[in-house]
Design a protein around this motif. Structure first.
Motif, mmCIF file in Angstrom:
data_model
loop_
_atom_site.group_PDB
_atom_site.id
_atom_site.type_symbol
_atom_site.label_atom_id
_atom_site.label_comp_id
_atom_site.label_asym_id
_atom_site.label_seq_id
_atom_site.Cartn_x
_atom_site.Cartn_y
_atom_site.Cartn_z
ATOM 1 N N ASP A 35 0.832 -1.205 0.000
ATOM 2 C CA ASP A 35 0.000 0.000 0.000
ATOM 3 C C ASP A 35 0.866 1.255 0.000
ATOM 4 O O ASP A 35 0.534 2.239 -0.664
ATOM 5 N N LYS A 36 1.969 1.204 0.722
ATOM 6 C CA LYS A 36 2.847 2.372 0.816
ATOM 7 C C LYS A 36 3.447 2.711 -0.549
ATOM 8 O O LYS A 36 3.453 3.871 -0.965
ATOM 9 N N TYR A 53 2.289 1.813 -3.459
ATOM 10 C CA TYR A 53 1.177 2.150 -4.348
ATOM 11 C C TYR A 53 0.744 3.600 -4.142
ATOM 12 O O TYR A 53 0.572 4.353 -5.102
ATOM 13 N N LEU A 54 0.606 4.008 -2.881
ATOM 14 C CA LEU A 54 0.235 5.380 -2.562
ATOM 15 C C LEU A 54 1.309 6.355 -3.051
ATOM 16 O O LEU A 54 1.007 7.395 -3.640
ATOM 17 N N SER A 55 2.557 6.015 -2.829
ATOM 18 C CA SER A 55 3.664 6.868 -3.267
ATOM 19 C C SER A 55 3.646 7.046 -4.784
ATOM 20 O O SER A 55 3.834 8.153 -5.301
ATOM 21 N N HIS A 86 0.995 6.761 -6.795
ATOM 22 C CA HIS A 86 -0.151 7.589 -7.171
ATOM 23 C C HIS A 86 0.139 9.060 -6.974
ATOM 24 O O HIS A 86 -0.194 9.884 -7.832
ATOM 25 N N GLU A 87 0.723 9.388 -5.853
ATOM 26 C CA GLU A 87 1.031 10.792 -5.589
ATOM 27 C C GLU A 87 2.022 11.324 -6.616
ATOM 28 O O GLU A 87 1.882 12.449 -7.113
ATOM 29 N N ILE A 103 -7.103 9.126 -5.459
ATOM 30 C CA ILE A 103 -6.221 8.305 -4.612
ATOM 31 C C ILE A 103 -7.047 7.443 -3.662
ATOM 32 O O ILE A 103 -6.799 6.240 -3.538
ATOM 33 N N ASP A 104 -8.047 8.036 -3.015
ATOM 34 C CA ASP A 104 -8.884 7.267 -2.081
ATOM 35 C C ASP A 104 -9.572 6.104 -2.790
ATOM 36 O O ASP A 104 -9.609 4.983 -2.279
ATOM 37 N N MET A 123 -7.058 3.338 -3.784
ATOM 38 C CA MET A 123 -6.453 2.618 -2.665
ATOM 39 C C MET A 123 -7.359 1.513 -2.113
ATOM 40 O O MET A 123 -6.890 0.637 -1.411
#
Length: 193
Positions: A26-27, A29-31, A33-34, A56-57, A60
């Motif tokens: 998840d970390k 993936y979030l990075s 996306h940002e 993003i929400d 995720m």
């Protein structure tokens, strides 16, 4: 139908994500996306900070995939303009057909071929790109031979159209293109904006 700005997703971000193993946690993936949503390429889409947060929400909570990322971005852009279908026009995506069709097996690929002399004149004037005639000729040839080299393309998912034919008889050429895209052609499409 709305055309988005050039996203460069399959040309650039697809491989960046794979190199960074962005689907492994998840970390990461979030990075990713940002990074993607704040890139100069996506800034041209004009997303607000709220729209980026919603993207993003939403991404995720769903299973990570390139198809999901790209589709959500394009759908968000399409909805901004109240359109029912989106299209993307990054020229270098012509060299990423395998990646595109692996994510979107039902995608329709339109290859617009322009006279190489006109392409060279245009590309030689680009202020951000140093180039030469030989390099541009090789690149043009790669794009033009795409339909013949990628076994995944066929008459149902690939359409080739010559730019000069559009200029000569735009109504006839657009009617054929819309038929290929399974879209209804309307006469007012030819009206100047």
């Amino acid at each position: 139908l709305i055309f988005s700005p050039e996203s460069h997703y399959f040309e650039k971000f697809f491989s960046i994500c794979n190199r960074r193993h962005c689907f492994e946690s998840d970390k990461s993936y979030l990075s990713y996306h940002e990074y993607f949503l704040n890139s100069s390429e996506i800034k041209t889409f004009g997303f607000s900070e709220e729209e980026k947060k919603i993207l993003i929400d939403r991404l995720m909570v769903e299973k990570p995939s390139h198809a999901k990322i790209f589709s959500d971005v394009m759908t968000t852009y399409r909805k901004k303009f109240n359109k029912f279908r989106w299209a993307e026009k990054t020229p270098a995506h012509g060299l990423c057909v395998v990646e595109i069709l692996s994510c979107f097996p039902d995608a329709k690929i339109v290859n617009i071929i322009r006279d190489p002399r006109d392409v060279m004149i245009s590309r030689m004037k680009l202020p951000w790109r140093k180039t030469n005639v030989m390099l541009e000729a090789q690149l043009w040839n790669r794009y033009v031979t795409l339909d013949k080299s990628v076994g995944m393309l066929n008459n149902s998912n690939s359409y080739e159209i010559r730019y000069e034919d559009i200029l000569k008889d735009h109504e006839s050429e657009f009617r054929k293109l819309y038929e290929f895209l399974s879209l209804r052609f309307e006469q007012f499409f030819l009206d100047p904006i």
